[in-house]
Design a protein around this motif. Sequence first.
Motif, PDB file in Angstrom:
ATOM      1  N   PRO A   1       0.823  -1.214   0.000  1.00 42.05           N
ATOM      2  CA  PRO A   1       0.000   0.000   0.000  1.00 42.05           C
ATOM      3  C   PRO A   1       0.859   1.267   0.000  1.00 42.05           C
ATOM      4  O   PRO A   1       1.935   1.292   0.600  1.00 42.05           O
ATOM      5  N   ARG A   2       0.386   2.271  -0.719  1.00 38.49           N
ATOM      6  CA  ARG A   2       1.072   3.555  -0.759  1.00 38.49           C
ATOM      7  C   ARG A   2       0.061   4.653  -0.474  1.00 38.49           C
ATOM      8  O   ARG A   2      -1.100   4.539  -0.823  1.00 38.49           O
TER       9      ARG A   2
ATOM     10  N   ALA B   1       4.823  11.299  -3.196  1.00 36.32           N
ATOM     11  CA  ALA B   1       5.574  11.682  -4.392  1.00 36.32           C
ATOM     12  C   ALA B   1       6.403  10.493  -4.869  1.00 36.32           C
ATOM     13  O   ALA B   1       6.805   9.636  -4.072  1.00 36.32           O
ATOM     14  N   GLU B   2       6.688  10.424  -6.151  1.00 28.40           N
ATOM     15  CA  GLU B   2       7.393   9.286  -6.740  1.00 28.40           C
ATOM     16  C   GLU B   2       8.780   9.076  -6.122  1.00 28.40           C
ATOM     17  O   GLU B   2       9.159   7.991  -5.784  1.00 28.40           O
ATOM     18  N   GLY B   3       9.575  10.119  -5.976  1.00 30.44           N
ATOM     19  CA  GLY B   3      10.947   9.953  -5.485  1.00 30.44           C
ATOM     20  C   GLY B   3      11.113  10.191  -4.005  1.00 30.44           C
ATOM     21  O   GLY B   3      12.233  10.279  -3.510  1.00 30.44           O
ATOM     22  N   ALA B   4      10.028  10.301  -3.259  1.00 25.83           N
ATOM     23  CA  ALA B   4      10.108  10.657  -1.847  1.00 25.83           C
ATOM     24  C   ALA B   4      10.822   9.598  -1.015  1.00 25.83           C
ATOM     25  O   ALA B   4      11.551   9.925  -0.085  1.00 25.83           O
ATOM     26  N   ILE B   5      10.640   8.344  -1.329  1.00 28.12           N
ATOM     27  CA  ILE B   5      11.248   7.271  -0.533  1.00 28.12           C
ATOM     28  C   ILE B   5      12.763   7.286  -0.671  1.00 28.12           C
ATOM     29  O   ILE B   5      13.485   7.106   0.301  1.00 28.12           O
TER      30      ILE B   5
END
Length: 75
Positions: free
Chosen positions: A41-42, A47-51
Amino acid sequence: MRWRIVDLCQWLFDEFRLAVSPQTLGRELREMGYRKLSARPRHHAQAEGAIDDFKKAFPPACRKSRATKASASIR
């Protein structure tokens, strides 16, 4: 490609006019050896590059010293 069971039930009906409940189809698929896969789950606003920003990165000196210590202990 991954299918949801409800989509597979609908496809079976559209192709073969075969009405199968999701519970029955899920049971049959499990007996055939297929397993349910679920995506991690997200959050909807993630945001796409947040991790990648929060992943730990060791400084180059730490990596180099570990490699040197490992090679010195082998000798």
